[in-house]
Motif scaffolding. Structure first.
Motif, mmCIF file in Angstrom:
data_model
loop_
_atom_site.group_PDB
_atom_site.id
_atom_site.type_symbol
_atom_site.label_atom_id
_atom_site.label_comp_id
_atom_site.label_asym_id
_atom_site.label_seq_id
_atom_site.Cartn_x
_atom_site.Cartn_y
_atom_site.Cartn_z
ATOM 1 N N GLY A 170 64.970 -81.093 81.342
ATOM 2 C CA GLY A 170 63.412 -80.979 81.259
ATOM 3 C C GLY A 170 63.202 -81.779 82.637
ATOM 4 O O GLY A 170 63.490 -82.393 83.533
ATOM 5 N N LEU A 171 62.113 -81.206 83.218
ATOM 6 C CA LEU A 171 61.739 -81.072 84.605
ATOM 7 C C LEU A 171 59.993 -82.248 83.782
ATOM 8 O O LEU A 171 59.853 -82.795 84.984
ATOM 9 C CB LEU A 171 60.167 -80.458 84.910
ATOM 10 N N HIS A 172 60.177 -83.531 83.236
ATOM 11 C CA HIS A 172 59.416 -84.241 83.012
ATOM 12 C C HIS A 172 59.909 -85.790 83.027
ATOM 13 O O HIS A 172 59.443 -86.489 82.628
ATOM 14 C CB HIS A 172 58.255 -84.098 81.548
ATOM 15 N N TYR A 195 49.564 -81.265 88.936
ATOM 16 C CA TYR A 195 48.696 -80.870 88.204
ATOM 17 C C TYR A 195 50.292 -79.371 87.669
ATOM 18 O O TYR A 195 50.228 -79.265 86.112
ATOM 19 C CB TYR A 195 48.091 -79.190 88.513
ATOM 20 N N ILE A 196 51.636 -79.564 88.344
ATOM 21 C CA ILE A 196 52.449 -78.394 87.091
ATOM 22 C C ILE A 196 53.693 -79.286 87.361
ATOM 23 O O ILE A 196 53.572 -79.012 86.018
ATOM 24 C CB ILE A 196 53.323 -77.642 88.456
ATOM 25 N N ARG A 243 47.388 -84.882 86.282
ATOM 26 C CA ARG A 243 46.418 -84.410 85.774
ATOM 27 C C ARG A 243 47.435 -82.824 85.200
ATOM 28 O O ARG A 243 47.109 -82.493 85.146
ATOM 29 C CB ARG A 243 45.385 -83.714 86.834
ATOM 30 N N GLN A 244 48.886 -82.583 84.519
ATOM 31 C CA GLN A 244 49.497 -82.538 83.757
ATOM 32 C C GLN A 244 48.860 -81.411 83.371
ATOM 33 O O GLN A 244 48.322 -81.167 81.712
ATOM 34 C CB GLN A 244 50.784 -82.982 82.987
ATOM 35 N N ALA A 288 58.804 -70.431 86.010
ATOM 36 C CA ALA A 288 58.096 -69.712 86.957
ATOM 37 C C ALA A 288 57.610 -69.217 87.697
ATOM 38 O O ALA A 288 57.293 -69.072 88.801
ATOM 39 C CB ALA A 288 57.815 -68.885 85.923
ATOM 40 N N VAL A 289 56.820 -70.594 87.805
ATOM 41 C CA VAL A 289 55.377 -71.459 88.423
ATOM 42 C C VAL A 289 56.267 -71.604 90.170
ATOM 43 O O VAL A 289 55.742 -70.989 91.100
ATOM 44 C CB VAL A 289 54.384 -72.220 87.907
ATOM 45 N N LEU A 290 57.082 -72.282 89.442
ATOM 46 C CA LEU A 290 57.822 -73.253 90.810
ATOM 47 C C LEU A 290 58.754 -72.045 91.241
ATOM 48 O O LEU A 290 58.835 -72.060 92.648
ATOM 49 C CB LEU A 290 59.205 -74.357 90.552
ATOM 50 N N GLN A 291 59.538 -71.145 90.215
ATOM 51 C CA GLN A 291 60.188 -69.732 91.716
ATOM 52 C C GLN A 291 59.442 -69.475 92.385
ATOM 53 O O GLN A 291 59.782 -68.795 93.357
ATOM 54 C CB GLN A 291 60.670 -69.094 90.619
#
Length: 470
Positions: A189-191, A235-236, A242-243, A253-256
């Motif tokens: 996971g990204l977290h 945010y991301i 401030r996730q 998708a945003v990171l790509q």
């Protein structure tokens, strides 16, 4: 529908219905969510959503009017931000939304040479990426199912353990080179590694986010790259202060897209999700909440007062019915019924009729102690207005810590106030004319219902024969 003509003809007005907050899009649930739930392309360009006014919200109080500064207190952008921070606990959505629109403005002002370094993330590229992410998640979801099916087939066979060893080791060696690589502990996971975002520089945090998502690090020659690294860290990525409420798929998708370019279109997936939440959930709830002119203790007191007035009037009518007094005296109790029902119905919709008569509202708890705090903490002569602006501007800062407010002085002070003090909190005049007209409509509705209910009760008690008992 403009403000003129909206009142008083719409006596069937209903305030906006409460819209529940969207469920958190947890990363560990992204693989089991339906593919149809994933953000899909639309006619939106750079995340701009055009929506008509919601039910119960006149055009004068539309989302765009509030955000663009076309409204008066208590429905200004600052009031909206305070509501999101202290009531909805989702101020990051408006903070990101305002930053993105400012970023679009600044991006369009850079030179042609810099624009060439940040090509647009087209809709076709986004469509292709979305399909690839869906396919990857579908393959990952099938792997555990296939392993479970194999275990059931070989259950009870002598070479079950050997097959298990092949399943867990040899298959990785002979895997299809075009399939999704097996997950490593960092790819779950990204977290997992982003809880303390203040301990690592923004660039390092962004680089870790790209690596975890399986995305190569972007070129640093793109304009505004450093600023977007801070956006990712704020945010991301999961665990950021401030996730945003983005799923694992939406984050990837945003990171790509950000790996490819710093063009504002790279944030289309994020801004579409944020703007949809603001327009369809936060904005209607803000209007509904702002219609209430009293705090909960005052509204509860008004409800009790309405019920008590109705009961006393009913008891009085019963006493007159049992007595030898003329029937006409029973109709006098209609005054109490009208007052009681009007007070009760208005309070049921969050309004105190006494405050409405003055077009006043209670000062919010976070505003209530501002003057006292300024006088105690600013012996150097700092003005109250200056301190107020300083506190309010903090909520509009794009980068910073989380939006928690538990350590603010007003929280403890307000809890220590007595119930009677809360009922009679300080008041302030409502400046927004559209809000006053909505409250006028609700008051007239309450009054009409009260007259109708009173007429029914009067007819019932007057028609009863006298008891001549008193």
């Amino acid at each position: 529908m403009g403000l003129q003509g909206w009142f008083p003809k719409n006596l069937l007005y209903r305030r906006p219905a409460h819209v529940p907050k969207p469920e958190p899009k947890a990363c560990d649930q992204a693989s089991i969510r339906s593919e149809d739930e994933f953000v899909e392309p639309s006619d939106v360009i750079l995340g701009t959503v055009s929506t008509s006014s919601s039910s119960g919200i006149p055009e004068a109080l539309s989302f765009d009017r509030i955000v663009e500064g076309g409204t008066c207190p208590p429905l200004t952008t600052r009031d909206f931000m305070s509501y999101l921070r202290y009531v909805e606990h989702s101020a990051e959505n408006l903070q990101f939304y305002l930053w993105w629109h400012d970023y679009v403005r600044r991006f369009n002002m850079i030179s042609a040479a810099d624009l060439a370094l940040a090509p647009e993330w087209t809709q076709a590229m986004e469509d292709e990426l979305i399909m690839r992410i869906k396919k990857d998640h579908a393959e990952k979801a099938r792997k555990p199912a296939n392993a479970k099916l194999a275990a059931e087939l070989f259950n009870g066979i002598d070479f079950e353990k050997s097959v298990g060893r092949v399943t867990h080791s040899s298959l990785h060696v002979a895997s299809n080179p075009f399939s999704t690589p097996p997950e490593t502990p960092d790819e779950v996971g990204l977290h997992s590694d982003f809880i303390n975002t203040s301990a690592v520089p923004y660039k390092a945090q962004a680089a870790k986010a790209y690596t975890t998502a399986g995305v190569p690090e972007p070129f640093t020659v793109n304009p505004f790259r450093e600023e977007l690294d801070r956006i990712i860290a704020t945010y991301i990525m999961n665990g950021s202060p401030r996730q945003l409420n983005l799923s694992d798929r939406e984050q990837k998708a945003v990171l790509q897209a950000l790996c490819f370019t710093t063009h504002p279109s790279a944030l289309r997936v994020a801004i579409r999700s944020v703007e949809s939440t603001l327009r369809q959930q936060a904005h209607p709830n803000f209007i509904r909440w702002s219609i209430c002119n009293g705090n909960p203790p005052r509204v509860g007191f008004a409800r009790g007062l309405g019920v008590g007035t109705i009961l006393l009037s009913t008891i009085g009518a019963a006493v007159l019915t049992l007595s030898s007094a003329p029937r006409g005296y029973r109709a006098l109790l209609s005054i109490g019924w009208i007052i009681g029902f009007a007070t009760l119905i208005a309070a049921w919709k969050g309004m105190c009729v006494v405050l409405h008569g003055l077009h006043h509202r209670h000062i919010r708890p976070w505003e209530l102690f501002l003057v006292d705090d300024v006088e105690a903490a600013n012996s150097d002569g700092t003005s109250v207005a200056g301190e107020a602006n300083k506190r309010q501007k903090k909520s509009f800062e794009t980068f910073g810590s989380s939006n928690s407010y538990e350590d603010e002085p007003w929280v403890v002070k307000y809890e220590q106030r007595s119930l009677w003090s809360k009922i009679w909190d300080r008041e302030i005049w409502i400046k927004e004319p559209a809000l006053r007209q909505i409250q006028d409509t609700i008051f007239i509705q309450s009054l009409l219902f009260a007259v109708l209910a009173s007429a029914i009760l009067v007819a019932i008690f007057v028609s009863l024969p006298g008891g001549n008992l008193l």
